[in-house]
Design an enzyme around this catalytic site. Structure first.
Site, PDB file in Angstrom:
ATOM      1  N   THR A  98       0.729  -1.190  -0.032  1.00 52.01           N
ATOM      2  CA  THR A  98       0.241   0.214  -0.170  1.00 52.01           C
ATOM      3  C   THR A  98       0.697   1.473  -0.313  1.00 52.01           C
ATOM      4  O   THR A  98       0.259   2.291  -0.225  1.00 52.01           O
ATOM      5  CB  THR A  98      -0.840  -0.034   1.145  1.00 52.01           C
ATOM      6  OG1 THR A  98      -1.976  -1.322   1.067  1.00 52.01           O
ATOM      7  CG2 THR A  98      -1.665   1.419   0.917  1.00 52.01           C
ATOM      8  N   HIS A 104       1.734   1.690  -3.544  1.00 56.52           N
ATOM      9  CA  HIS A 104       0.988   2.257  -4.345  1.00 56.52           C
ATOM     10  C   HIS A 104       0.905   4.220  -3.808  1.00 56.52           C
ATOM     11  O   HIS A 104       0.701   4.307  -4.589  1.00 56.52           O
ATOM     12  CB  HIS A 104      -0.124   2.118  -3.723  1.00 56.52           C
ATOM     13  CG  HIS A 104      -0.701   0.529  -4.112  1.00 56.52           C
ATOM     14  ND1 HIS A 104      -1.045   0.201  -5.632  1.00 56.52           N
ATOM     15  CD2 HIS A 104      -1.201  -0.616  -3.772  1.00 56.52           C
ATOM     16  CE1 HIS A 104      -0.258  -1.052  -5.937  1.00 56.52           C
ATOM     17  NE2 HIS A 104      -1.554  -1.462  -4.411  1.00 56.52           N
ATOM     18  N   HIS A 161       1.982   2.084   8.051  1.00 59.06           N
ATOM     19  CA  HIS A 161       1.057   1.796   9.708  1.00 59.06           C
ATOM     20  C   HIS A 161       1.912   0.711   9.274  1.00 59.06           C
ATOM     21  O   HIS A 161       1.138   0.050  10.706  1.00 59.06           O
ATOM     22  CB  HIS A 161      -0.317   1.151   8.094  1.00 59.06           C
ATOM     23  CG  HIS A 161       0.317   0.722   7.204  1.00 59.06           C
ATOM     24  ND1 HIS A 161       0.050   0.825   6.032  1.00 59.06           N
ATOM     25  CD2 HIS A 161      -0.480  -1.253   6.948  1.00 59.06           C
ATOM     26  CE1 HIS A 161       0.020   0.136   4.899  1.00 59.06           C
ATOM     27  NE2 HIS A 161       0.042  -1.237   5.836  1.00 59.06           N
ATOM     28  N   GLU A 162       3.113  -0.191   8.921  1.00 62.59           N
ATOM     29  CA  GLU A 162       3.445  -1.362   9.969  1.00 62.59           C
ATOM     30  C   GLU A 162       4.624  -0.767  10.808  1.00 62.59           C
ATOM     31  O   GLU A 162       5.469   0.008  10.391  1.00 62.59           O
ATOM     32  CB  GLU A 162       4.437  -2.451   9.040  1.00 62.59           C
ATOM     33  CG  GLU A 162       3.266  -3.105   7.821  1.00 62.59           C
ATOM     34  CD  GLU A 162       3.328  -3.744   6.806  1.00 62.59           C
ATOM     35  OE1 GLU A 162       2.638  -4.220   5.484  1.00 62.59           O
ATOM     36  OE2 GLU A 162       4.662  -3.785   6.802  1.00 62.59           O
ATOM     37  N   CYS A 177     -15.071   2.763  14.241  1.00 63.49           N
ATOM     38  CA  CYS A 177     -16.529   3.150  15.099  1.00 63.49           C
ATOM     39  C   CYS A 177     -16.594   3.163  16.342  1.00 63.49           C
ATOM     40  O   CYS A 177     -16.937   4.080  17.377  1.00 63.49           O
ATOM     41  CB  CYS A 177     -17.049   4.147  14.139  1.00 63.49           C
ATOM     42  SG  CYS A 177     -18.382   2.223  13.493  1.00 63.49           S
ATOM     43  N   CYS A 221     -15.413  -2.446   9.211  1.00 65.56           N
ATOM     44  CA  CYS A 221     -16.271  -0.878  10.143  1.00 65.56           C
ATOM     45  C   CYS A 221     -16.750  -0.315   8.835  1.00 65.56           C
ATOM     46  O   CYS A 221     -15.404  -0.206   7.616  1.00 65.56           O
ATOM     47  CB  CYS A 221     -15.750  -0.464  11.314  1.00 65.56           C
ATOM     48  SG  CYS A 221     -16.129   1.332  11.655  1.00 65.56           S
ATOM     49  N   SER A 254      -5.988  -9.056  -2.655  1.00 62.50           N
ATOM     50  CA  SER A 254      -5.059  -8.259  -3.660  1.00 62.50           C
ATOM     51  C   SER A 254      -6.225  -6.876  -3.475  1.00 62.50           C
ATOM     52  O   SER A 254      -7.857  -7.839  -3.618  1.00 62.50           O
ATOM     53  CB  SER A 254      -4.907  -8.980  -4.728  1.00 62.50           C
ATOM     54  OG  SER A 254      -6.020  -9.734  -5.566  1.00 62.50           O
ATOM     55  N   ILE A 272     -11.274 -10.774   1.558  1.00 59.01           N
ATOM     56  CA  ILE A 272     -10.771 -10.271   2.546  1.00 59.01           C
ATOM     57  C   ILE A 272      -9.455  -9.449   2.936  1.00 59.01           C
ATOM     58  O   ILE A 272      -9.087  -8.241   1.517  1.00 59.01           O
ATOM     59  CB  ILE A 272      -9.406 -11.084   2.973  1.00 59.01           C
ATOM     60  CG1 ILE A 272      -9.803 -12.978   2.505  1.00 59.01           C
ATOM     61  CG2 ILE A 272      -8.771 -11.561   3.997  1.00 59.01           C
ATOM     62  CD1 ILE A 272     -10.863 -13.413   3.351  1.00 59.01           C
TER      63      ILE A 272
END
Length: 346
Positions: A44, A47, A67-68, A97, A111, A267, A291
């Site tokens: 990501t 991207h 984010h990791e 949320c 969510c 994916s 997923i």
């Protein structure tokens, strides 16, 4: 905590990113501040870095992405009770949320109002990151920071593979990026009789083999459908874990799965994909699953236990380490596919 920190900023609506000095984030009463020790590059992030069609429609520069990660808690908000300074942690990257229908029925991983760290909010390609305490996952003190940083993507692999039964079955992993490579290891640990890894990249296929894949198929050099047909005696595979997002590969996945089998898709194709629903889905009676993320926090527990048991060893998949200042080297390797997981150290 006040002051400045170095951070990797998606600074404009175009290719690349820039290392900048920004304010250390200020935490709210229900948040914690974490000193980042290791942060790994995700597909990501690539991207966003390359500024493809998906990122152009989703993210809004300038902001800190990534984010990791893993790190150490250095400050907690007034309402935070379970997390303490000194705790070694990673984080569930989906901020939910808690009030929508999905959250209220135990499906918070889907969510309707999800915000993703480093995509919709400020991220972790920085010296510090502030996050809601409810998203924090405590790590064992003996877990290396680089291993701890890849638990989030490993969770994607675990969720995809274990979305159904794999014990004694033949599993095809299509797309051997880092998550696909880990999926091969997870499938073997979960008792798959045979794991077939498919990709166009021999380097990454080799990493999948180190993680436990039994058969490797380079789809640019041989017909994957013919090879799978021979390997399975004409029956096809029981489970397809689709990690590539490529229209041709996805179609091959639907054609190689056996009648009554499962196709789990993690994916993210950048454009709509045309599938033969009649012949490859309906008449086969297969199960197709989308997923997203990880089951909160069931998947995190599975990841932690698999790592602690030694049943899955992610170290062969972590191939490169760089200081945050050398982020361009890491992204270049990811773009070229000449790596497994790249870890940056602020």
């Amino acid at each position: 905590m006040n002051g400045k920190m170095k951070a990797l900023v998606k600074h404009h609506r175009g290719f690349g990113a820039r290392l900048q000095e920004v304010d250390i984030p200020q935490i709210k009463e229900d948040e914690v501040l974490i000193k980042v020790k290791a942060t790994s590059i995700c597909g990501t992030d690539v991207h966003i870095y390359t500024w493809d069609e998906w990122s152009q429609s989703r993210v809004h520069p300038p902001y800190v992405f990534g984010h990791e990660f893993s790190g150490e808690v250095v400050e907690t908000g007034a309402r935070v009770k379970e997390i303490k300074p000194g705790d070694l942690v990673s984080a569930e990257t989906h901020i939910v949320c808690g009030t929508c229908q999905q959250c209220l029925t135990g499906q918070s991983h889907i969510c309707k109002n999800t915000q993703i760290i480093g995509v919709d909010t400020q991220g972790c390609f920085a010296e510090y990151v502030a996050l809601p305490a409810e998203n924090i996952w405590k790590n064992p003190k003996d877990m290396p920071f680089d291993v701890a940083s890849v638990q989030e993507p490993m969770g994607n692999a675990v969720h995809t593979v274990l979305a159904g039964d794999v014990a004694g079955k033949t599993v095809a992993v299509i797309g051997c990026g880092p998550i696909g490579i880990m999926a091969a290891g997870v499938a073997k640990a979960a008792g798959a009789a045979r794991v077939i890894a498919l990709d166009l990249n021999d380097y990454r296929l080799g990493l999948a083999a180190k993680m436990g894949a039994d058969h490797l198929i380079n789809s640019s050099k041989e017909d994957p459908l013919e090879v799978v047909d021979k390997l399975t005696g004409g029956n096809g595979v029981d489970v397809v874990c689709e990690m590539s997002g490529h229209p041709i590969a996805m179609n091959q996945g639907f054609k190689m799965v056996t009648n009554g089998g499962r196709v789990s898709i993690l994916s993210l194709p950048v454009k709509p994909v045309e599938i033969d629903i009649t012949n490859d889905v309906v008449f086969k009676g297969i199960t197709v699953q989308g997923i997203t993320g990880r089951l909160m926090f069931k998947t995190w527990q599975q990841v932690s236990n698999l790592l602690a048991s030694g049943r899955v060893d992610v170290k062969p998949m972590i191939t490169h380490h760089f200081p945050l200042e050398d982020f361009e080297k890491g992204f270049d390797l990811m773009i070229k596919g000449e790596c497994g997981k790249v870890v940056l150290h602020p």
